[in-house]
Design a protein around this motif. Sequence first.
Motif: not given
Length: 635
Positions: A332, A339-341, A343-345, A358
Amino acid sequence: MSITNPVGLTLTPAQLSVVTQPWDARTLVTAGAGAGKTTTLAHRLEHLTVTEELHAGEILVLSFSRAAVRELRERVDRVATAARRVRAQTFDGWALAVLLSENPQRDDLAGTSFDQRIAMATEAIKRGVLDVGEQGAPTHVVIDEVQDLVGVRRAMVEALLHCYAGSCGFTVVGDAAQAIYGFQVADPEERAREANLFFRWVRASFDDDLVEVVLADNFRARTHEARIALPFGQRLQNLPHDRGEAATKAEAMYGELRSTLALAPDFGILDDAFTLASLREFDGTTAILCRNNGQVLRLSERLHTLDVDHRIQRSPRSRAAPAWVAGLLLATDAAQLTEDRFLDLAVLPSAVDPSRTWHALRRCAAGARGTLDMEALGRAVAEGRLPDELTAPPAHRLVLSTVHRAKGLEFDRVLIVEPSDPSEWRRKDVDPPAEAHLLYVAMTRPHDDIFRLPRPTTWMMFKHRQSDRWYIGDPRRSHVRNGIEAGDLDVCHQTPAGHAEPAGDPPAIQQYLREQVRSGDEVELRRVHDLPESAAETPPYGIFHHGRPIGSVSEYFRRDLWRLLKINTGRKVERWPCRVTDLRIDTVESVAGFAALTRRLGLGDRGIWLAPRLCGLGVFDWTHAQSVPEGHHHP
């Protein structure tokens, strides 16, 4: 008898005494092998944050190795809540952080050793740098493995505790029976004086209000076989201060330990089908513990020949940033991640817990409003400041290690390479207390089973004093050099692979490193050309994996290879091996450098890339020793 603490977890009275001391208590804990030290410290940290109401940033936890830090963090995550934010670091890692907190742009650290940085950090502590730092001075310090605080590390910790004696409590934990790092002090007389010196300093400095607790129970050993060495612990703790008396008593104890180990079953020779099946099919964890790295290298070589998957335990100072960090940074362009992003990446190995990771990353690269600052993460990689639990090597079911590197670890089953007989010792070179401590530590690592393993032959191997590397030689001809040990710093990190010689396509090499290169893979070094860059190094060598270039060796390696080949000061090095074979991939790590360079090479704007890390004992190929035929280094 056991007592259940307020959060419902069972502790012995001694453990509970440690856990519930007030924040300003000065507590010295003697914790024998397998005495539940890590569990006790995890509960202690939770008590300090919940009951004593200290903020996580007010507590400093220091330990000797990344493996110990990772184990403590994992235990904290299992039994605690508030304490999960407490900072835990190795002594070396914390010293670097202290120096960078004083001046993030300082350039006087280049080329400094770990010991030099420790000494510089000690002076910074005395100047009051902690008072003005972002974290501030600690309110409570927890220090693990204090029996191995010698030399500059002992001086740093003593300076810390002395400077903040009026405003800071501490919990220091150790076991004199497991002191195995005295060799860091070169002078034998000084080394003898260092034995238990930190314990004596603490008792003398805080005599009026020091609380001493002994954790004597054993929770590690689950069988009689695993407990055979435990009775020697107290005797090793109480060796005399006099060097001569200590040597005499320690040699006698070493003989007793060796006789006790002789009662354990022989695991068998590695070529035996039953032995190999036991190594490959055992469901638990196994460690093969060796006296020195020469034995480790020989056994690893043999295990690879027999196709037995294993991992060599890295040095406690090894700080390989995992490859997924580079993947995250390059996934990115965002300046900050939620944190959500994250976990996605993040593409994490299956054994890595995303939530713990994290929180660990946030400790070194926190952004605004609970985010991760990506630029700060890149700087942490460049400066070697990733949290210690993230740079610890991944768990493996079969670990091959020296006893020193197995410090603080435990395994279901331990195979100990047959220790030497005292009759083999050369008196001037052997420290009997150190040998007794080492054998005791080795024999107290197992949960269940302990075995003996025949010593591998190392008669063609020697330790090179200048480079501190093992090499292959000929005992009948001292000038012969036929191989060299690989180390953590042997791969060039100045530029991405392909930019310098051997030239290649950097983006394609990065993709190849991500997708095709794995730990344990065989690689070789190939001499690129015949011209050294200076009079004190060899020509450059490329690193090849299945015929493809994946990097080049560092200046550090070329200088050590030149030192090895020089033999003596009067000899001029005129021949260099054409190839170095039989080396292995330890891991693929993230490396940080100049963003302008990676942008120009098509590798993104983060200044981050992947590089291999090498291990093993390389073998020299002297074909074309005088010159490399044109095109030889190409696949």
